[in-house]
Each structure stands twice: as C-alpha cells, then as structure tokens.
Design a protein around this motif. Structure first.
Motif, PDB file in Angstrom:
ATOM      1  N   GLY A 267       0.803  -1.215   0.000  1.00 33.37           N
ATOM      2  CA  GLY A 267       0.000   0.000   0.000  1.00 33.37           C
ATOM      3  C   GLY A 267       0.832   1.259   0.000  1.00 33.37           C
ATOM      4  O   GLY A 267       2.010   1.258   0.372  1.00 33.37           O
ATOM      5  N   GLY A 268       0.193   2.357  -0.420  1.00 38.70           N
ATOM      6  CA  GLY A 268       0.831   3.663  -0.435  1.00 38.70           C
ATOM      7  C   GLY A 268       0.072   4.651   0.414  1.00 38.70           C
ATOM      8  O   GLY A 268      -1.159   4.612   0.499  1.00 38.70           O
ATOM      9  N   LEU A 269       0.815   5.554   1.038  1.00 37.51           N
ATOM     10  CA  LEU A 269       0.246   6.595   1.896  1.00 37.51           C
ATOM     11  C   LEU A 269       0.535   7.954   1.281  1.00 37.51           C
ATOM     12  O   LEU A 269       1.689   8.267   0.969  1.00 37.51           O
ATOM     13  N   ALA A 270      -0.499   8.767   1.094  1.00 38.20           N
ATOM     14  CA  ALA A 270      -0.329  10.153   0.664  1.00 38.20           C
ATOM     15  C   ALA A 270      -0.716  11.044   1.834  1.00 38.20           C
ATOM     16  O   ALA A 270      -1.862  11.040   2.278  1.00 38.20           O
ATOM     17  N   VAL A 271       0.244  11.792   2.357  1.00 36.55           N
ATOM     18  CA  VAL A 271       0.010  12.656   3.512  1.00 36.55           C
ATOM     19  C   VAL A 271      -0.344  14.044   3.000  1.00 36.55           C
ATOM     20  O   VAL A 271       0.496  14.733   2.416  1.00 36.55           O
ATOM     21  N   ALA A 272      -1.594  14.453   3.208  1.00 33.62           N
ATOM     22  CA  ALA A 272      -2.100  15.709   2.658  1.00 33.62           C
ATOM     23  C   ALA A 272      -2.009  16.836   3.677  1.00 33.62           C
ATOM     24  O   ALA A 272      -1.829  16.611   4.881  1.00 33.62           O
ATOM     25  N   THR A 273      -2.180  18.062   3.189  1.00 32.17           N
ATOM     26  CA  THR A 273      -2.070  19.260   4.007  1.00 32.17           C
ATOM     27  C   THR A 273      -3.350  19.564   4.773  1.00 32.17           C
ATOM     28  O   THR A 273      -3.326  19.919   5.950  1.00 32.17           O
ATOM     29  N   TYR A 311      -6.205  -4.314   6.306  1.00 34.93           N
ATOM     30  CA  TYR A 311      -6.270  -5.723   5.909  1.00 34.93           C
ATOM     31  C   TYR A 311      -6.731  -5.946   4.466  1.00 34.93           C
ATOM     32  O   TYR A 311      -6.663  -7.072   3.982  1.00 34.93           O
ATOM     33  N   ASN A 312      -7.221  -4.896   3.760  1.00 38.32           N
ATOM     34  CA  ASN A 312      -7.686  -5.129   2.396  1.00 38.32           C
ATOM     35  C   ASN A 312      -6.577  -4.861   1.391  1.00 38.32           C
ATOM     36  O   ASN A 312      -5.396  -4.776   1.762  1.00 38.32           O
ATOM     37  N   SER A 313      -6.914  -4.706   0.129  1.00 37.79           N
ATOM     38  CA  SER A 313      -5.884  -4.509  -0.898  1.00 37.79           C
ATOM     39  C   SER A 313      -6.031  -3.186  -1.636  1.00 37.79           C
ATOM     40  O   SER A 313      -5.453  -3.010  -2.714  1.00 37.79           O
ATOM     41  N   THR A 314      -6.800  -2.230  -1.085  1.00 37.68           N
ATOM     42  CA  THR A 314      -6.872  -0.889  -1.664  1.00 37.68           C
ATOM     43  C   THR A 314      -5.468  -0.316  -1.775  1.00 37.68           C
ATOM     44  O   THR A 314      -4.666  -0.445  -0.855  1.00 37.68           O
ATOM     45  N   ARG A 315      -5.177   0.328  -2.888  1.00 35.54           N
ATOM     46  CA  ARG A 315      -3.795   0.728  -3.151  1.00 35.54           C
ATOM     47  C   ARG A 315      -3.345   1.906  -2.285  1.00 35.54           C
ATOM     48  O   ARG A 315      -2.273   1.870  -1.683  1.00 35.54           O
ATOM     49  N   TRP A 316      -4.143   2.968  -2.186  1.00 35.06           N
ATOM     50  CA  TRP A 316      -3.701   4.182  -1.506  1.00 35.06           C
ATOM     51  C   TRP A 316      -4.628   4.564  -0.360  1.00 35.06           C
ATOM     52  O   TRP A 316      -5.838   4.335  -0.424  1.00 35.06           O
ATOM     53  N   ILE A 317      -4.034   5.160   0.648  1.00 40.20           N
ATOM     54  CA  ILE A 317      -4.813   5.820   1.698  1.00 40.20           C
ATOM     55  C   ILE A 317      -4.314   7.268   1.768  1.00 40.20           C
ATOM     56  O   ILE A 317      -3.113   7.522   1.914  1.00 40.20           O
ATOM     57  N   VAL A 318      -5.240   8.209   1.585  1.00 40.47           N
ATOM     58  CA  VAL A 318      -4.925   9.639   1.613  1.00 40.47           C
ATOM     59  C   VAL A 318      -5.388  10.173   2.962  1.00 40.47           C
ATOM     60  O   VAL A 318      -6.565  10.037   3.312  1.00 40.47           O
ATOM     61  N   ALA A 319      -4.489  10.776   3.715  1.00 38.76           N
ATOM     62  CA  ALA A 319      -4.803  11.107   5.102  1.00 38.76           C
ATOM     63  C   ALA A 319      -4.352  12.500   5.482  1.00 38.76           C
ATOM     64  O   ALA A 319      -3.353  13.009   4.969  1.00 38.76           O
ATOM     65  N   VAL A 320      -5.102  13.104   6.387  1.00 37.81           N
ATOM     66  CA  VAL A 320      -4.720  14.357   7.030  1.00 37.81           C
ATOM     67  C   VAL A 320      -4.682  14.089   8.530  1.00 37.81           C
ATOM     68  O   VAL A 320      -5.717  13.943   9.171  1.00 37.81           O
ATOM     69  N   SER A 321      -3.491  13.961   9.076  1.00 37.43           N
ATOM     70  CA  SER A 321      -3.286  13.779  10.527  1.00 37.43           C
ATOM     71  C   SER A 321      -4.007  12.554  11.086  1.00 37.43           C
ATOM     72  O   SER A 321      -4.324  12.514  12.269  1.00 37.43           O
ATOM     73  N   MET A 322      -4.253  11.546  10.262  1.00 35.53           N
ATOM     74  CA  MET A 322      -4.928  10.343  10.738  1.00 35.53           C
ATOM     75  C   MET A 322      -3.994   9.128  10.729  1.00 35.53           C
ATOM     76  O   MET A 322      -4.153   8.216  11.527  1.00 35.53           O
ATOM     77  N   VAL A 334       5.157   2.694   0.611  1.00 32.36           N
ATOM     78  CA  VAL A 334       5.409   3.856  -0.239  1.00 32.36           C
ATOM     79  C   VAL A 334       4.673   5.044   0.363  1.00 32.36           C
ATOM     80  O   VAL A 334       3.531   4.907   0.806  1.00 32.36           O
ATOM     81  N   CYS A 335       5.322   6.196   0.387  1.00 33.35           N
ATOM     82  CA  CYS A 335       4.675   7.386   0.953  1.00 33.35           C
ATOM     83  C   CYS A 335       4.996   8.608   0.101  1.00 33.35           C
ATOM     84  O   CYS A 335       6.153   8.837  -0.262  1.00 33.35           O
ATOM     85  N   ALA A 336       3.959   9.387  -0.206  1.00 32.74           N
ATOM     86  CA  ALA A 336       4.118  10.697  -0.824  1.00 32.74           C
ATOM     87  C   ALA A 336       3.883  11.737   0.257  1.00 32.74           C
ATOM     88  O   ALA A 336       2.758  11.889   0.739  1.00 32.74           O
ATOM     89  N   TYR A 337       4.955  12.427   0.662  1.00 35.04           N
ATOM     90  CA  TYR A 337       4.854  13.406   1.740  1.00 35.04           C
ATOM     91  C   TYR A 337       4.452  14.744   1.137  1.00 35.04           C
ATOM     92  O   TYR A 337       5.277  15.449   0.548  1.00 35.04           O
ATOM     93  N   LEU A 338       3.180  15.104   1.285  1.00 38.71           N
ATOM     94  CA  LEU A 338       2.630  16.316   0.684  1.00 38.71           C
ATOM     95  C   LEU A 338       2.010  17.223   1.742  1.00 38.71           C
ATOM     96  O   LEU A 338       1.107  18.005   1.456  1.00 38.71           O
ATOM     97  N   SER A 339       2.507  17.125   2.947  1.00 35.74           N
ATOM     98  CA  SER A 339       2.020  17.945   4.054  1.00 35.74           C
ATOM     99  C   SER A 339       2.771  19.268   4.108  1.00 35.74           C
ATOM    100  O   SER A 339       3.967  19.334   3.805  1.00 35.74           O
TER     101      SER A 339
END
Length: 461
Positions: A267-273, A311-322, A334-339
């Motif tokens: 999975g990939g994590l996108a950290v949003a502002t 536990y699932n296979s969704t590719r990305w989780i986009v989060a704000v402070s979560m 994998v992480c895209a740091y976009l905060s």
C-alpha cells in the motif's frame, strides 16, 4: 504475534528489570516501527507476574494508537484490557486527561499502578508554569503517585524546544538522558525495520511568468529552493499545483506497482495538508485509475476505514493527521509526503509509518518529497543516521506533460491555440497568485543517488 522477542526488546526488558529495583521512571527511545508497544506489554507482564503492580494505565496521542495498544496488551497479558469489567488495565488518549473524573485519578494513589506514556514527546514541561496541558496533568496527577512509569518515544524532542515531562537532561549540555536507546541504523542492521529510500523531487529549470495589466515578465529559477526564496511562490503553492502533485504521485504509483510484484497488497500513503488538499490528491489518483480511501477528521467512521485498509488490498490511503505516529499498517511501503508541516518530528514520524516489516524479504520503504530546504535538511540527517551505502546510477525517462501558462491560454484563442490547449489540462494554479510554471518535453535524465538517499531531478521547464 510472534512469541519470540526481538533482540533489542529482550535486552531492554532485562535493563528495565534492573532499573526498576531502584527507580520508578524508565525512558526508552526506540526508532518508529521497531516494536515499542510489544516491549511495553512485556515489561508490564513481568511486573504483574512478580506482583509489583495491580493495574496498568496507558496514554497515547491518538485513538488509533490506543486501539493498537489495547490489541497488543490483551494478547501479551492474556487478560482483559480496556474499559471492560475485570480488566487489568486500559489505554486512553492524552486528550482525555482533561475529562477524567476525580475518582479515576485515585487509581494512582490507592493502587500500585504502572503508567505508560506512548510518544512521550507530546507531553512538555518539568513544572506547571512551563508545561503544556498534558504535561501539567502528568506533573500534578501522576508524577509522584504512580508506582512505576514507562515513557516511550521514537522522536524524543519537541519543535518548541520545551523539555519532555518526566525526562532527565544532562547538565550543562541539556541532552536527553535515555535509559535505553535503539536507533534506526541498528534497527536496519538487525532486520527489524525497512531501509528508507528517500527521493527528493526538484526542478532544475523553472520559468515563472508574472503579469500585470500591460506586460508579462518571465523569471528563471534553477531549483525549488531558489524559487521559494526569491519569488512570492510558497511551499504550499507547490503542494497544491496539479502538475507537481502528478509528478510525485506518478513516482509513487510506479514504485507501488513494482512492490506489488512481490507483495500483492502493498500500500501507499499520501500525507495531505488539509481536507481540501486530500480530496484534490484523491481526484488525481482517481483519474490515474488508482484505488484509494480518504481519511480526515471529518470522515465518518474514519477509524473503521483505517482498520479496513489495514487488511484489504486498496492501493492508496490519503490522510490528514490520521495516519501518524504509532499507526500500524504493515503493508504501507510507499509514501508521498505532501504535508505543509515541516518539522523534523513530524517528518520522521511519517517516515516511520512505512518502516514496519512484514517478513525477512521485506527490506525497503520509499518516501517521495518535494526538495524544500528544511525537508532536504531532514532527509540528509536521516541519510547520515543510516548504514553506509553504495552509489548507484540509474537512467529514467520522465514522461511529464505540463499545461501551458494561463496567459497563453487567454491570448491564444485562434484555432491553432485552442487545439494546443485541448492537449493540456486546464490550469489549477489559482493558489499561485496568477503565476504558473511553463513546460517543454522532459529529457532523458541520469540520476545519481545512494541506496538510502537520492535526489530525483524532474525537468519541468
């Protein structure tokens, strides 16, 4: 959960057993993703089995971390743990300290308690006058009442430079004194954590168009650092520019595709502002055909969605402070740091979300970040903390198509101009104060980088 402790956990447990013979407080600094919660549960089990304590009370920064503590302690202690009848203990957020009734605090004076503070750097101060709210509660309610305390931190410093509650510092240097320390370099050498590969994304050829009522001027910049220091463009402007977001996300998607060849549910994590930014990122992922989930403070049942993603296979989780410190989702690699947050504490904590290993063959984690000066400095510090590595050279074709400037779109209303405009996406740079970056074809680039730290040049002219 493995019954065998990691080497550092077993070593720290023995250190704690000796320390608690003469001291009430024990401070552990261990790199994020190394297994601090398991260590805390093992120390607690020993104290219970030896008859030294009656209850254990844990505090942590978020509900997600509290839930993880409850799961781990229930398994390790083999007892009920949580706000249930006949529990041996419970875990709470630091925020809840202000709302507990008075009879809750009598637990610390009427019974022998083990009190555990996860990510202790959130609690500041050595006295009530120079403390934050949580530090005051610890000083006034727990410091002299708990039988034993265990403070844990992966990043044991504060951005405001206040001292950490219950911590000891050397005099006159003012350095934190830890009773046990386990750093990232050792964790990688031991095979406990993944090795981080940090990619700094820069732009060596930037042209900025600034227009007034009658004229337009073009200024050139050789890096994001120069652009940020010598123009009105801000770091947050870059974060909200569709083309830059696409460049970062494309790199993350390519890497995630490669990781999924060996780990199908990686999975990939996108950290949003902020929330608006999170949905902007999600929309770009949707256009790329990526599956994703968005979790923010306003997302209904956000914690359930996080647990499902675990536990699932969704590719990305986009989060704000979560998805922050202590959140355990092992498949994230994998992480895209976009905060817009640019503190070393936050940056390292986010990196920690992708360092948890799934098995012995799981060795690398990938972080993509814009080459903003502070983030560049933090990345270099992380690289210096890692095992010595070898230089690698790689050639990569970056297929980036950037839109034309707003001014050109407005002026070129001829059929030829409109045809050219149809081949590019509409400008989304409202936040760049009527200024945009122009583009030509991206050339073939030779990238020089090390195994753990590299600079990735995007030629966005």
């Amino acid at each position: 959960m493995s019954t065998k402790l990691r080497r550092w956990q077993a070593e720290c447990l023995e250190r704690a057993k000796i320390h608690y013979l003469d001291h009430a407080d024990f401070f552990v600094q261990a790199t994020p993703a190394s297994g601090k919660t398991r260590l805390a549960a093992e120390i607690t089990r020993w104290l219970l089995e030896e008859g030294h304590i009656d209850f254990v009370i844990c505090f942590a920064p978020t509900r997600e971390v509290v839930a993880g503590i409850q799961r781990t302690f229930a398994v390790v202690l083999n007892q009920r743990f949580g706000d249930t009848l006949a529990s041996v203990g419970a875990a709470y957020t630091y925020q809840s300290m202000e709302y507990h009734p008075e009879d809750f605090w009598t637990l610390f004076t009427e019974y022998r308690t083990m009190t555990i503070f996860d990510e202790m750097h959130h609690c500041a101060g050595h006295d009530p006058l120079l403390s934050n709210t949580w530090g005051q509660q610890i000083i006034q309610r727990i410091q002299n009442a708990a039988t034993y305390t265990l403070a844990l931190s992966g990043t044991p410093w504060r951005s405001d430079d206040l001292p950490i509650a219950l911590a000891r510092y050397s005099d006159p240097e003012g350095k934190l004194i830890c009773d046990y320390r386990y750093d990232l370099k050792t964790a990688i050498q031991d095979g406990v954590c993944r090795s981080p590969r940090i990619t700094l994304i820069d732009n060596p050829l930037i042209r900025l168009t600034e227009e007034n009522e009658s004229t337009a001027s073009v200024r050139a910049f050789s890096s994001f650092q120069q652009l940020l220091s010598e123009s009105p463009i801000s770091y947050e402007d870059l974060l909200r520019h569709d083309d830059i977001l696409n460049a970062v996300l494309d790199l993350g998607i390519d890497r995630l595709n490669q990781e999924r060849n060996s780990v199908p549910n990686a999975g990939g994590l996108a950290v949003a502002t902020d929330i608006e930014h999170a949905h902007q990122i999600a929309e770009l992922l949707r256009h790329k055909g990526e599956s994703y989930v968005v979790v923010t403070s306003q997302t209904p049942k956000a914690h359930e969605l996080i647990d499902q993603y675990r536990y699932n296979s969704t590719r990305w989780i986009v989060a704000v402070s979560m998805i922050s410190e202590g959140t355990d989702i092992q498949r994230l690699c994998v992480c895209a740091y976009l905060s817009r947050i640019r503190t070393e504490l936050h940056y390292r904590q986010v990196l920690g979300r992708i360092l948890r290993k799934m098995d012995n063959s799981d060795v690398a984690a990938w972080l993509y970040v814009i080459a903003e000066p502070l983030l560049r400095k933090y990345s270099q510090r992380i690289a210096e903390d890692l095992p010595e590595d070898q230089a690698i050279f790689q050639t990569q074709k970056l297929k980036l198509q950037l839109e034309q400037a707003r001014t050109n779109q407005m002026k070129n209303r001829t059929e030829e101009g409109e045809s050219a405009a149809d081949n590019s996406q509409p400008l989304s740079a409202e936040n760049i104060n009527e200024r945009t970056m122009l583009s030509l074809e991206a050339p073939l680039l030779t990238l020089s980088f090390s195994e753990y730290y590299r600079q990735h040049l995007l030629s966005l002219i």
